[in-house]
Motif scaffolding. Structure first.
Motif, PDB file in Angstrom:
ATOM      1  N   TYR A  52       0.816  -1.192  -0.028  1.00 59.07           N
ATOM      2  CA  TYR A  52       0.004   0.045   0.095  1.00 59.07           C
ATOM      3  C   TYR A  52       0.847   1.366   0.191  1.00 59.07           C
ATOM      4  O   TYR A  52       0.611   2.051  -0.749  1.00 59.07           O
ATOM      5  CB  TYR A  52      -0.942  -0.031   1.035  1.00 59.07           C
ATOM      6  N   SER A  85      -5.161  10.861   4.675  1.00 56.30           N
ATOM      7  CA  SER A  85      -6.253  10.106   4.035  1.00 56.30           C
ATOM      8  C   SER A  85      -5.784   8.765   3.630  1.00 56.30           C
ATOM      9  O   SER A  85      -6.642   7.802   3.556  1.00 56.30           O
ATOM     10  CB  SER A  85      -6.737  11.107   2.934  1.00 56.30           C
ATOM     11  N   ASN A  86      -4.428   8.623   3.219  1.00 60.56           N
ATOM     12  CA  ASN A  86      -4.210   7.240   3.039  1.00 60.56           C
ATOM     13  C   ASN A  86      -3.993   6.239   4.026  1.00 60.56           C
ATOM     14  O   ASN A  86      -4.225   5.059   3.929  1.00 60.56           O
ATOM     15  CB  ASN A  86      -3.043   7.451   1.999  1.00 60.56           C
ATOM     16  N   THR A  89      -7.273   5.215   4.915  1.00 60.50           N
ATOM     17  CA  THR A  89      -7.719   4.262   4.032  1.00 60.50           C
ATOM     18  C   THR A  89      -6.838   2.950   4.409  1.00 60.50           C
ATOM     19  O   THR A  89      -7.465   1.758   4.031  1.00 60.50           O
ATOM     20  CB  THR A  89      -7.514   4.732   2.492  1.00 60.50           C
ATOM     21  N   LEU A  92      -8.730   1.170   7.201  1.00 61.78           N
ATOM     22  CA  LEU A  92      -9.974   0.665   6.657  1.00 61.78           C
ATOM     23  C   LEU A  92      -9.507  -0.807   5.814  1.00 61.78           C
ATOM     24  O   LEU A  92     -10.288  -1.717   6.363  1.00 61.78           O
ATOM     25  CB  LEU A  92     -10.663   1.752   5.734  1.00 61.78           C
ATOM     26  N   SER A  93      -8.390  -0.852   4.944  1.00 66.11           N
ATOM     27  CA  SER A  93      -8.153  -1.886   4.320  1.00 66.11           C
ATOM     28  C   SER A  93      -7.756  -2.994   5.250  1.00 66.11           C
ATOM     29  O   SER A  93      -8.058  -4.253   5.263  1.00 66.11           O
ATOM     30  CB  SER A  93      -7.093  -1.531   3.392  1.00 66.11           C
ATOM     31  N   SER A 114     -10.639  -5.811  -0.346  1.00 63.75           N
ATOM     32  CA  SER A 114     -10.676  -4.689   0.606  1.00 63.75           C
ATOM     33  C   SER A 114     -10.202  -3.636  -0.493  1.00 63.75           C
ATOM     34  O   SER A 114     -10.409  -2.365  -0.252  1.00 63.75           O
ATOM     35  CB  SER A 114      -9.540  -4.897   1.477  1.00 63.75           C
ATOM     36  N   THR A 115      -9.081  -3.951  -1.634  1.00 64.75           N
ATOM     37  CA  THR A 115      -8.741  -2.907  -2.400  1.00 64.75           C
ATOM     38  C   THR A 115      -9.769  -2.084  -3.161  1.00 64.75           C
ATOM     39  O   THR A 115     -10.033  -1.134  -3.493  1.00 64.75           O
ATOM     40  CB  THR A 115      -7.588  -3.496  -3.446  1.00 64.75           C
ATOM     41  N   THR A 118     -11.392   0.321  -1.002  1.00 64.32           N
ATOM     42  CA  THR A 118     -10.631   1.381  -0.536  1.00 64.32           C
ATOM     43  C   THR A 118     -10.232   2.333  -1.670  1.00 64.32           C
ATOM     44  O   THR A 118     -10.133   3.594  -1.391  1.00 64.32           O
ATOM     45  CB  THR A 118      -9.551   0.832   0.106  1.00 64.32           C
ATOM     46  N   VAL A 121     -13.210   4.857  -1.682  1.00 61.00           N
ATOM     47  CA  VAL A 121     -12.813   5.880  -0.548  1.00 61.00           C
ATOM     48  C   VAL A 121     -11.506   6.804  -0.540  1.00 61.00           C
ATOM     49  O   VAL A 121     -11.672   7.977  -0.269  1.00 61.00           O
ATOM     50  CB  VAL A 121     -12.586   5.103   0.980  1.00 61.00           C
ATOM     51  N   ASN A 122     -10.648   6.171  -1.329  1.00 60.90           N
ATOM     52  CA  ASN A 122      -9.627   7.276  -1.638  1.00 60.90           C
ATOM     53  C   ASN A 122      -9.752   8.280  -2.579  1.00 60.90           C
ATOM     54  O   ASN A 122      -9.392   9.175  -2.638  1.00 60.90           O
ATOM     55  CB  ASN A 122      -8.310   6.208  -1.888  1.00 60.90           C
ATOM     56  N   PHE A 125     -11.519  10.976  -0.899  1.00 63.45           N
ATOM     57  CA  PHE A 125     -10.646  11.814   0.046  1.00 63.45           C
ATOM     58  C   PHE A 125      -9.843  12.652  -0.893  1.00 63.45           C
ATOM     59  O   PHE A 125      -9.774  14.040  -0.877  1.00 63.45           O
ATOM     60  CB  PHE A 125      -9.691  10.900   0.550  1.00 63.45           C
TER      61      PHE A 125
END
Length: 132
Positions: A52, A85-86, A89, A92-93, A114-115, A118, A121-122, A125
């Motif tokens: 990530y 923000s990452n 994220t 969350l991942s 999960s990717t 996210t 979401v990313n 953001f």
């Protein structure tokens, strides 16, 4: 806020560039994560975190210069917002990977699912806060 035709085209162009960059970032993330997980036997969470971060660095470099043409210095409030923000994220991942693993899904499939979540979401953001 009302967009005229030219502004709408410019926003669409940014969205397409963001999407293309996102595909590249995801490929970097998944390649690094998969290599660490499958070839080197690294724990799934550490594999995902390192992958990530590799994708995140790629994302910042490309989005700031190509997608949004940011004039801010590399080390700026924008970078801090991007990293924050990452990290949210990424958290969350990790939660999603854990949840999917508890459902009995294989580690690699849990990372892939999960990717997918996210990414959306990313984008929100980045578009609404980081590169506004």
């Amino acid at each position: 806020m009302r967009l005229d035709w030219e502004q709408g085209k410019a926003e669409l162009k940014k969205l397409v560039k963001f999407g293309l960059t996102g595909v590249g970032n995801t490929l970097v993330d998944m390649a690094v994560s998969s290599l660490l997980l499958l070839a080197l036997g690294v724990n799934v969470y550490l594999s995902k975190a390192i992958g990530y971060c590799a994708g995140m660095l790629n994302s910042y470099l490309i989005n700031r210069s190509w997608t949004f043409h940011s004039a801010q210095r590399f080390f700026s409030g924008q970078l801090l917002r991007f990293v924050f923000s990452n990290l949210v994220t990424l958290g969350l991942s990790m939660l999603l990977i854990g949840a999917f693993a508890r459902m009995g899904l294989a580690d690699l499939f849990a990372m892939l699912l999960s990717t997918c979540v996210t990414l959306a979401v990313n984008f929100l953001f980045s578009r609404l806060w980081v590169f506004r």
